[in-house]
Design a protein around this motif. Structure first.
Motif, mmCIF file in Angstrom:
data_model
loop_
_atom_site.group_PDB
_atom_site.id
_atom_site.type_symbol
_atom_site.label_atom_id
_atom_site.label_comp_id
_atom_site.label_asym_id
_atom_site.label_seq_id
_atom_site.Cartn_x
_atom_site.Cartn_y
_atom_site.Cartn_z
ATOM 1 N N ARG A 8 23.658 58.835 40.218
ATOM 2 C CA ARG A 8 24.301 57.565 39.886
ATOM 3 C C ARG A 8 23.278 56.578 39.362
ATOM 4 O O ARG A 8 22.185 56.458 39.902
ATOM 5 C CB ARG A 8 24.965 57.017 41.135
ATOM 6 N N LYS A 9 23.665 55.878 38.305
ATOM 7 C CA LYS A 9 22.848 54.803 37.756
ATOM 8 C C LYS A 9 23.694 53.533 37.789
ATOM 9 O O LYS A 9 24.867 53.562 37.434
ATOM 10 C CB LYS A 9 22.442 55.088 36.311
ATOM 11 N N THR A 10 23.075 52.454 38.213
ATOM 12 C CA THR A 10 23.779 51.176 38.293
ATOM 13 C C THR A 10 22.934 50.099 37.643
ATOM 14 O O THR A 10 21.736 49.999 37.901
ATOM 15 C CB THR A 10 24.077 50.800 39.764
ATOM 16 N N TYR A 34 28.354 44.243 35.704
ATOM 17 C CA TYR A 34 28.056 45.363 36.607
ATOM 18 C C TYR A 34 28.515 46.641 35.922
ATOM 19 O O TYR A 34 29.662 46.738 35.481
ATOM 20 C CB TYR A 34 28.812 45.167 37.919
ATOM 21 N N VAL A 35 27.621 47.609 35.806
ATOM 22 C CA VAL A 35 27.942 48.904 35.217
ATOM 23 C C VAL A 35 27.382 49.989 36.123
ATOM 24 O O VAL A 35 26.216 49.933 36.514
ATOM 25 C CB VAL A 35 27.345 49.057 33.797
ATOM 26 N N THR A 36 28.211 50.966 36.476
ATOM 27 C CA THR A 36 27.725 52.106 37.245
ATOM 28 C C THR A 36 28.288 53.389 36.649
ATOM 29 O O THR A 36 29.435 53.415 36.193
ATOM 30 C CB THR A 36 28.073 51.972 38.747
ATOM 31 N N MET A 37 27.451 54.418 36.619
ATOM 32 C CA MET A 37 27.825 55.712 36.057
ATOM 33 C C MET A 37 27.480 56.792 37.071
ATOM 34 O O MET A 37 26.422 56.725 37.693
ATOM 35 C CB MET A 37 27.057 55.986 34.763
ATOM 36 N N GLY A 38 28.363 57.744 37.255
ATOM 37 C CA GLY A 38 28.104 58.811 38.210
ATOM 38 C C GLY A 38 28.414 60.174 37.634
ATOM 39 O O GLY A 38 29.417 60.353 36.945
ATOM 40 N N PHE A 94 32.227 59.641 36.389
ATOM 41 C CA PHE A 94 32.858 58.349 36.126
ATOM 42 C C PHE A 94 31.896 57.363 35.476
ATOM 43 O O PHE A 94 30.685 57.484 35.583
ATOM 44 C CB PHE A 94 33.398 57.734 37.419
ATOM 45 N N ASN A 95 32.489 56.396 34.801
ATOM 46 C CA ASN A 95 31.853 55.162 34.333
ATOM 47 C C ASN A 95 32.723 54.028 34.837
ATOM 48 O O ASN A 95 33.938 54.060 34.665
ATOM 49 C CB ASN A 95 31.827 55.096 32.797
ATOM 50 N N PHE A 96 32.118 53.032 35.450
ATOM 51 C CA PHE A 96 32.861 51.856 35.914
ATOM 52 C C PHE A 96 32.107 50.626 35.440
ATOM 53 O O PHE A 96 30.897 50.522 35.623
ATOM 54 C CB PHE A 96 32.988 51.839 37.444
ATOM 55 N N THR A 124 37.461 44.436 33.602
ATOM 56 C CA THR A 124 37.188 45.654 34.349
ATOM 57 C C THR A 124 37.664 46.849 33.533
ATOM 58 O O THR A 124 38.762 46.812 32.971
ATOM 59 C CB THR A 124 37.912 45.654 35.709
ATOM 60 N N SER A 125 36.853 47.889 33.477
ATOM 61 C CA SER A 125 37.271 49.127 32.815
ATOM 62 C C SER A 125 36.598 50.305 33.509
ATOM 63 O O SER A 125 35.554 50.162 34.142
ATOM 64 C CB SER A 125 36.918 49.117 31.329
ATOM 65 N N SER A 126 37.227 51.446 33.385
ATOM 66 C CA SER A 126 36.647 52.667 33.949
ATOM 67 C C SER A 126 37.049 53.851 33.084
ATOM 68 O O SER A 126 38.043 53.804 32.360
ATOM 69 C CB SER A 126 37.108 52.876 35.394
ATOM 70 N N GLU A 127 36.248 54.899 33.169
ATOM 71 C CA GLU A 127 36.508 56.138 32.436
ATOM 72 C C GLU A 127 36.165 57.302 33.357
ATOM 73 O O GLU A 127 35.316 57.163 34.230
ATOM 74 C CB GLU A 127 35.620 56.235 31.196
ATOM 75 N N ASP A 128 36.797 58.425 33.130
ATOM 76 C CA ASP A 128 36.472 59.607 33.928
ATOM 77 C C ASP A 128 35.472 60.502 33.204
ATOM 78 O O ASP A 128 35.569 61.717 33.213
ATOM 79 C CB ASP A 128 37.743 60.369 34.322
#
Length: 160
Positions: A8-10, A34-38, A94-96, A124-128
Motif C-alpha cells: 500500500r502507498k498513501t 488523500y490518495v491510497t493505492m493497494g 484498489f485506488n481510493f 471522493t472516488s475509488s477504483e478496483d
C-alpha cells in the motif's frame, strides 16, 4: 481463511491557513487531499493455527491452485480434483482518492454577535485497480464530481 500481503502507498497532506484581516474579521482554510493505492499478492491460507512453528502456520497456494483470470479480474482457487474452481473472488486491488476542504469567514459585527460564511468542498472516488502514478490519481481525483455545501450562521448576543 484467505490471506494476502498488501502493498500500500498513501499520499496525504493537510494544509491549514488562518488570516486575521482585523480583530473582528478572520478567514480560515483547511484542505486535505488523500490518495491510497493497494495491491494484494502472495495469497495463502491458515494451515495450522495451533502450531508452535511460525513457518507452518500458513500455506501458500501453488501456481496450479490459485489462478488469475485477467479479462474477468478474478482469482480462481482450484482444489486439484474438480475442474471448476472451489472459490472465485474478484481482484481486491484498489485506488481510493479523497479531497476535503473548508473555507470559513467569521465576522464579529458587534461584541458577542457573529456571522459565519462557510464553504465545504468534498470529492471522493475509488477504483478496483491499482495505478500508483501520482499524476493519474490527482487527475482522477479532481475530475470527480464535487459536493459543495454553502452555509451561513448568525448568532446575536442579547444582553440582559
Amino acid at each position: 481463511y484467505l490471506l494476502g500481503r498488501l502493498d500500500r502507498k498513501t499520499y496525504e497532506i493537510t494544509l491549514r491557513l488562518s488570516y486575521a484581516i482585523s480583530p473582528d474579521f478572520t478567514i480560515q482554510y483547511y484542505g486535505s487531499p488523500y490518495v491510497t493505492m493497494g495491491k494484494y499478492k502472495n495469497f495463502k491460507t491458515l494451515a495450522d493455527p495451533d502450531t508452535k512453528d511460525p513457518a507452518a502456520v500458513f500455506r501458500a497456494f501453488g501456481a496450479t491452485e490459485l489462478m488469475y483470470d485477467a479479462p474477468e479480474r478474478t482469482y480462481n482457487l482450484y482444489d486439484g480434483v474438480n475442474p471448476e474452481p472451489e472459490i472465485s473472488f474478484s481482484n481486491p486491488d484498489f485506488n481510493f482518492r479523497q479531497f476535503r476542504s473548508n473555507l470559513v469567514a467569521r465576522w464579529e459585527y458587534r461584541p458577542g454577535s457573529v456571522v459565519y460564511l462557510v464553504w465545504t468542498h468534498n470529492r471522493t472516488s475509488s477504483e478496483d485497480i491499482t495505478n500508483s502514478a501520482f499524476d493519474y490519481n490527482m487527475k482522477g481525483l479532481f475530475n470527480e464530481h464535487a459536493n459543495n455545501v454553502f452555509l451561513i450562521k448568525f448568532s446575536y448576543w442579547f444582553s440582559i
